[in-house]
Design a protein around this motif. Structure first.
Motif, short mmCIF file in Angstrom:
data_model
loop_
_atom_site.label_atom_id
_atom_site.label_comp_id
_atom_site.label_asym_id
_atom_site.label_seq_id
_atom_site.Cartn_x
_atom_site.Cartn_y
_atom_site.Cartn_z
N PRO A 89 6.75 3.12 9.68
CA PRO A 89 7.73 3.58 10.67
C PRO A 89 8.88 2.62 10.88
O PRO A 89 9.88 2.97 11.51
CB PRO A 89 6.88 3.70 11.95
CG PRO A 89 5.78 2.71 11.75
CD PRO A 89 5.47 2.75 10.28
N PHE A 90 8.77 1.40 10.34
CA PHE A 90 9.83 0.42 10.52
C PHE A 90 10.77 0.36 9.31
O PHE A 90 11.75 -0.37 9.32
CB PHE A 90 9.24 -0.97 10.79
CG PHE A 90 8.60 -1.08 12.14
CD1 PHE A 90 9.35 -1.39 13.26
CD2 PHE A 90 7.25 -0.84 12.31
CE1 PHE A 90 8.76 -1.46 14.52
CE2 PHE A 90 6.65 -0.91 13.55
CZ PHE A 90 7.40 -1.23 14.67
N ALA A 91 10.47 1.13 8.27
CA ALA A 91 11.34 1.16 7.10
C ALA A 91 12.61 1.94 7.43
O ALA A 91 12.60 2.88 8.23
CB ALA A 91 10.61 1.82 5.92
N ASP A 92 13.71 1.54 6.81
CA ASP A 92 14.99 2.21 7.06
C ASP A 92 14.98 3.63 6.50
O ASP A 92 15.53 4.54 7.10
CB ASP A 92 16.14 1.42 6.45
CG ASP A 92 16.41 0.13 7.21
OD1 ASP A 92 16.14 0.10 8.43
OD2 ASP A 92 16.84 -0.85 6.58
N ASP A 93 14.36 3.80 5.35
CA ASP A 93 14.29 5.12 4.73
C ASP A 93 12.84 5.46 4.46
O ASP A 93 12.11 4.68 3.85
CB ASP A 93 15.07 5.15 3.41
CG ASP A 93 16.56 4.96 3.63
OD1 ASP A 93 17.13 5.67 4.47
OD2 ASP A 93 17.14 4.09 2.95
N GLU A 94 12.45 6.65 4.88
CA GLU A 94 11.08 7.11 4.66
C GLU A 94 10.93 7.60 3.23
O GLU A 94 11.73 8.39 2.73
CB GLU A 94 10.74 8.24 5.64
CG GLU A 94 9.34 8.78 5.47
CD GLU A 94 9.03 9.87 6.49
OE1 GLU A 94 7.98 10.49 6.36
OE2 GLU A 94 9.86 10.08 7.38
N VAL A 95 9.89 7.14 2.56
CA VAL A 95 9.60 7.56 1.20
C VAL A 95 8.29 8.33 1.19
O VAL A 95 7.25 7.80 1.59
CB VAL A 95 9.49 6.35 0.24
CG1 VAL A 95 9.15 6.83 -1.17
CG2 VAL A 95 10.80 5.56 0.23
N VAL A 154 13.93 3.29 19.67
CA VAL A 154 13.26 4.08 18.64
C VAL A 154 14.30 5.01 18.02
O VAL A 154 15.40 5.16 18.54
CB VAL A 154 12.08 4.89 19.21
CG1 VAL A 154 10.98 3.96 19.71
CG2 VAL A 154 12.53 5.83 20.32
N GLU A 155 13.92 5.64 16.90
CA GLU A 155 14.82 6.57 16.23
C GLU A 155 14.14 7.91 16.01
O GLU A 155 12.92 7.97 15.83
CB GLU A 155 15.26 6.02 14.86
CG GLU A 155 16.24 4.89 14.92
CD GLU A 155 16.71 4.49 13.54
OE1 GLU A 155 16.51 5.28 12.58
OE2 GLU A 155 17.28 3.39 13.40
N VAL A 156 14.92 8.97 16.02
CA VAL A 156 14.41 10.30 15.68
C VAL A 156 14.15 10.31 14.18
O VAL A 156 15.02 9.98 13.38
CB VAL A 156 15.42 11.39 16.08
CG1 VAL A 156 14.93 12.76 15.63
CG2 VAL A 156 15.63 11.37 17.59
N ARG A 157 12.95 10.70 13.81
CA ARG A 157 12.49 10.56 12.42
C ARG A 157 13.09 11.62 11.48
O ARG A 157 13.30 11.36 10.30
CB ARG A 157 10.96 10.64 12.40
CG ARG A 157 10.32 10.44 11.05
CD ARG A 157 8.82 10.39 11.19
NE ARG A 157 8.15 10.47 9.91
CZ ARG A 157 6.83 10.50 9.76
NH1 ARG A 157 6.05 10.45 10.82
NH2 ARG A 157 6.29 10.60 8.56
#
Length: 247
Positions: A42-48, A213-216
């Motif tokens: 969840p802390f990565a800039d881009d979800e893979v 937090v950020e919206v995923r």
């Protein structure tokens, strides 16, 4: 002479035990790293998303969503044409409802959060201030011997809009305690037992600790601009509606 030999033998044993302990810790860390290589961070800039790790249910859901978007002609991932949405990456300021720390809180443990300010989309409040949400402990390590510092990473999980739409979250807060590497090294060389008493410190988050937090992902608000205000009116009942035929 005998005392010197005994002291040398004790020092060698302690050094050997210390090396074995460090080796085992390294091996354990490598195992954890390998097991988490394909896990969602969840802390990565881009979800893979690793396709090989998707379950059959997740694969079917992904295919169904892709087909839905093709049929609807959606040009924005996860959003129907004409619908208002919360964009992926939207930043929200939240705070912890209760205190948390690296000593007592375990990995994957849920914690309550609440949003500090209203989230307003196109002039309409969609998530009011003080709305409760969920975060979780993504990583946890309590302080220990040889100056091992406490670590606690708390990531956003979910918060809901006025009309009960779940907004998935990521990012959060990272905290680490303190350690004295030099003192620990000296203590370990002199005595294995002495090193065990060189404690690192835990990290404490008091209630009210605020973080971002950020919206995923894009979140379709199931409303157009024309009816958004009506849909987001808190005194209008929201939920599952059924019709019952009576005799």
């Amino acid at each position: 002479m005998m005392n010197w030999k005994k002291s040398s033998a004790v020092l060698m044993i302690c050094t050997s035990m210390l090396c074995n302990t460090m080796f085992l810790n390294v091996v354990a860390a490598q195992e954890i790293t390998r097991s988490n290589m394909n896990a969602y961070d969840p802390f990565a800039d881009d979800e893979v998303v690793v396709e090989d790790n998707l379950t059959m249910k997740e694969r079917l859901a992904k295919i169904k969503e892709e087909e839905r978007q093709k049929i609807s002609g959606s040009t924005i991932d996860g959003v129907l044409p004409g619908h208002v949405y919360i964009p992926k990456g939207t930043k929200l300021k939240v705070e912890l409802v209760n205190a948390a720390n690296s000593k007592t809180h375990k990995k994957n443990q849920e914690v309550d959060i609440k949003i500090i300010d209203n989230l307003i989309v196109n002039g309409v409040v969609v998530i009011p201030k003080d709305t409760l949400g969920k975060a979780y402990v993504y990583e946890a390590q309590k302080a220990g011997g040889f100056g091992r510092k406490g670590v606690s990473k708390i990531a956003g999980k979910e918060i809901k809009t006025v009309n009960n739409i779940a907004v998935p979250l990521k990012k959060g807060i990272i905290g680490m305690g303190n350690t004295d590497g030099g003192a620990v090294a000296v203590a370990a060389a002199v005595s294995l037992v002495g090193g065990l008493f060189m404690k690192g410190s835990n990290i404490d988050y008091p209630a009210g600790t605020d973080f971002e937090v950020e919206v995923r992902e894009n979140v379709d608000l199931q409303a157009t601009q024309e009816n958004l205000e009506e849909v987001m009116t808190s005194n209008v009942p929201h939920g599952i509606e059924i019709q019952v035929v009576t005799n």
